[in-house]
Design a protein around this motif. Structure first.
Motif, PDB file in Angstrom:
ATOM      1  N   SER A 184       0.678  -1.170   0.063  1.00  0.00           N
ATOM      2  CA  SER A 184      -0.162   0.040  -0.032  1.00  0.00           C
ATOM      3  C   SER A 184       0.853   1.231  -0.033  1.00  0.00           C
ATOM      4  CB  SER A 184      -1.005   0.090   1.387  1.00  0.00           C
ATOM      5  OG  SER A 184      -0.322   0.151   2.581  1.00  0.00           O
ATOM      6  N   GLU A 185       1.993   1.102   0.654  1.00  0.00           N
ATOM      7  CA  GLU A 185       2.783   2.274   0.765  1.00  0.00           C
ATOM      8  C   GLU A 185       3.690   2.465  -0.590  1.00  0.00           C
ATOM      9  OE1 GLU A 185       4.115   2.932   5.596  1.00  0.00           O
ATOM     10  OE2 GLU A 185       5.450   2.189   4.108  1.00  0.00           O
ATOM     11  N   ALA A 186       3.877   1.415  -1.253  1.00  0.00           N
ATOM     12  CA  ALA A 186       4.807   1.276  -2.479  1.00  0.00           C
ATOM     13  C   ALA A 186       3.697   2.094  -3.514  1.00  0.00           C
ATOM     14  CB  ALA A 186       5.022   0.122  -2.875  1.00  0.00           C
ATOM     15  N   GLU A 187       2.271   1.748  -3.484  1.00  0.00           N
ATOM     16  CA  GLU A 187       1.743   2.071  -4.466  1.00  0.00           C
ATOM     17  C   GLU A 187       1.313   3.741  -4.287  1.00  0.00           C
ATOM     18  OE1 GLU A 187      -1.650  -0.735  -6.256  1.00  0.00           O
ATOM     19  OE2 GLU A 187      -1.937  -0.279  -4.190  1.00  0.00           O
ATOM     20  N   ALA A 188       1.132   4.198  -2.994  1.00  0.00           N
ATOM     21  CA  ALA A 188       0.892   5.699  -2.810  1.00  0.00           C
ATOM     22  C   ALA A 188       1.964   6.597  -3.006  1.00  0.00           C
ATOM     23  CB  ALA A 188       0.441   5.692  -1.088  1.00  0.00           C
ATOM     24  N   ALA A 189       3.230   6.039  -2.608  1.00  0.00           N
ATOM     25  CA  ALA A 189       4.445   6.931  -2.715  1.00  0.00           C
ATOM     26  C   ALA A 189       4.621   7.735  -3.989  1.00  0.00           C
ATOM     27  CB  ALA A 189       5.811   6.041  -2.401  1.00  0.00           C
ATOM     28  N   PRO A 190       4.408   7.196  -5.158  1.00  0.00           N
ATOM     29  CA  PRO A 190       4.747   8.034  -6.428  1.00  0.00           C
ATOM     30  C   PRO A 190       3.507   9.325  -6.584  1.00  0.00           C
ATOM     31  CG  PRO A 190       4.886   5.757  -7.091  1.00  0.00           C
ATOM     32  CD  PRO A 190       4.273   5.948  -5.458  1.00  0.00           C
ATOM     33  N   LYS A 191       2.354   8.734  -6.090  1.00  0.00           N
ATOM     34  CA  LYS A 191       1.179   9.870  -6.144  1.00  0.00           C
ATOM     35  C   LYS A 191       1.383  10.844  -5.282  1.00  0.00           C
ATOM     36  CE  LYS A 191      -2.004   5.830  -7.350  1.00  0.00           C
ATOM     37  NZ  LYS A 191      -0.951   4.991  -7.332  1.00  0.00           N
ATOM     38  N   ARG A 192       2.014  10.585  -4.175  1.00  0.00           N
ATOM     39  CA  ARG A 192       2.169  11.848  -2.943  1.00  0.00           C
ATOM     40  C   ARG A 192       3.545  12.677  -3.214  1.00  0.00           C
ATOM     41  NH1 ARG A 192       0.982   9.122   2.455  1.00  0.00           N
ATOM     42  NH2 ARG A 192       1.464  11.336   3.051  1.00  0.00           N
ATOM     43  N   SER A 193       4.300  11.950  -3.977  1.00  0.00           N
ATOM     44  CA  SER A 193       5.600  12.990  -4.195  1.00  0.00           C
ATOM     45  C   SER A 193       5.549  13.960  -5.024  1.00  0.00           C
ATOM     46  CB  SER A 193       6.836  11.913  -4.505  1.00  0.00           C
ATOM     47  OG  SER A 193       7.785  12.320  -4.662  1.00  0.00           O
ATOM     48  N   LYS A 194       6.194  15.028  -4.677  1.00  0.00           N
ATOM     49  CA  LYS A 194       6.337  16.188  -5.617  1.00  0.00           C
ATOM     50  C   LYS A 194       7.512  15.974  -6.787  1.00  0.00           C
ATOM     51  CE  LYS A 194       4.720  19.661  -2.461  1.00  0.00           C
ATOM     52  NZ  LYS A 194       5.051  20.907  -1.684  1.00  0.00           N
ATOM     53  N   LEU A 195       8.266  14.782  -6.375  1.00  0.00           N
ATOM     54  CA  LEU A 195       9.365  14.511  -7.336  1.00  0.00           C
ATOM     55  C   LEU A 195       9.250  13.239  -8.090  1.00  0.00           C
ATOM     56  CD1 LEU A 195      12.622  15.660  -5.005  1.00  0.00           C
ATOM     57  CD2 LEU A 195      11.872  16.904  -7.112  1.00  0.00           C
ATOM     58  N   PRO A 196       9.585  12.941  -9.039  1.00  0.00           N
ATOM     59  CA  PRO A 196       9.774  11.568  -9.650  1.00  0.00           C
ATOM     60  C   PRO A 196      10.177  10.574  -8.586  1.00  0.00           C
ATOM     61  CG  PRO A 196      10.048  12.946 -11.670  1.00  0.00           C
ATOM     62  CD  PRO A 196      10.351  13.886  -9.983  1.00  0.00           C
ATOM     63  N   LEU A 197       9.869   9.550  -8.280  1.00  0.00           N
ATOM     64  CA  LEU A 197      10.499   8.770  -7.505  1.00  0.00           C
ATOM     65  C   LEU A 197      11.073   7.399  -8.099  1.00  0.00           C
ATOM     66  CD1 LEU A 197       8.111   8.140  -4.546  1.00  0.00           C
ATOM     67  CD2 LEU A 197       9.939   9.657  -4.894  1.00  0.00           C
TER      68      LEU A 197
END
Length: 290
Positions: A184-197
């Motif tokens: 769930s965190e893996a899916e959420a991280a790119p959506k919440r980041s202001k930078l490309p991850l």
């Protein structure tokens, strides 16, 4: 490196600590190669936190010089405070490296880092470090890439890690890197980041972090994947097997002679041996081109 980022292509970055590994990755089709701290330390039979900046710059620079594709390197905690981090940017850029990631751990790092014990510096200190690294990037080489890495997710959660990466977006970081603990965190991280991850594929991890295919990571919105232990782990696995068979039986049978002849020629092609022959044939070995 910036052209690849602008293209939108998903970037797979296998970790290499020797020029032959870098050549192998490039020959196999990797568009970017990576030199990680874990693999560099392990390849020298020490732990990453004991590496000096000189060692990591030298290792990454040797790989970078052997390949035509960009190389990204692990610069740990920047090897110090903002002033030291500026020097770190200078040295990696001068060695022909395309970019580095800098993390929010204290310096010098502790071996307990490998037990996933985070020793995070306060957020303002981390932001200052990235800000001055970016200023030095702009002074030395605007094409150099700065990746802001937070190790806080493992201990303090995704909110903390993403908040830290997002804060570095305001001071010039190009990419971000966090360590989501579960799907769930893996899916959420790119959506919440202001930078490309960038995702770090931590094979063999003992904290339950997921391992994904490249297609899965791309679908989740990651811009690339650092494969931190693949080449090192596979090499050690098969070297153990080969040496074990030799020492137990006196023979090595897993690769036949014909296959080994092909393998040896592959190695010689990667190091450009035929081009060396041509030079000698025109100078000190005239008439021996064939």
């Amino acid at each position: 490196m910036r052209a690849l980022l602008a293209s939108g292509e998903f970037l797979y970055m296998p970790s290499a600590t020797t020029p032959i590994e870098g050549k192998l990755a490039e020959t196999a089709g990797a568009r970017v190669v990576y030199t990680g701290g874990y693999a560099t330390g392990a390849s020298r039979a020490i732990t990453e936190p004991l590496l000096t900046m000189d060692e990591q710059v030298r290792v990454a620079g040797e790989v970078a010089r052997a390949i035509a594709v960009p190389l990204v390197a692990d610069a740990g905690a920047g090897f110090g405070e903002p002033l030291h981090t500026m020097r770190t940017v200078q040295e990696f850029a001068a060695a022909g490296i395309a970019g580095i990631h800098i993390e929010d751990q204290l310096f010098p790092k502790r071996a307990h880092y490998h037990k996933y014990v985070a020793h995070a510096v306060p957020l303002p200190e981390f932001v200052d470090k990235i800000k001055w690294a970016c200023r030095e990037r702009d002074r030395v080489d605007r094409d150099f890439v700065i990746i802001a890495r937070s190790d806080t997710c493992r201990e303090f959660g995704l909110d903390e890690a993403i908040g830290r990466v997002n804060a570095t977006a305001e001071v010039g970081a190009d990419l971000g890197l966090v360590f989501p603990r579960n799907h769930s965190e893996a899916e959420a991280a790119p959506k919440r980041s202001k930078l490309p991850l960038v995702w770090v594929q931590s094979r063999g991890n003992r904290d339950g972090r997921p391992i994904y295919s490249l297609a899965e990571l791309q679908a989740m919105g990651y811009r690339g994947c650092i494969d931190a232990q693949l080449l090192l782990g596979v090499a050690v696995h098969f070297m153990k097997e080969a040496l074990g068979e030799m020492l137990q039986t006196g023979r090595y049978t897993r690769i036949g002679d014909n296959h080994f002849t092909v393998l040896r020629k592959d190695i010689e092609d990667m190091i450009g041996l035929d081009a060396y022959y041509e030079v000698e044939a025109e100078t000190v070995e005239k008439g021996e081109a064939d």
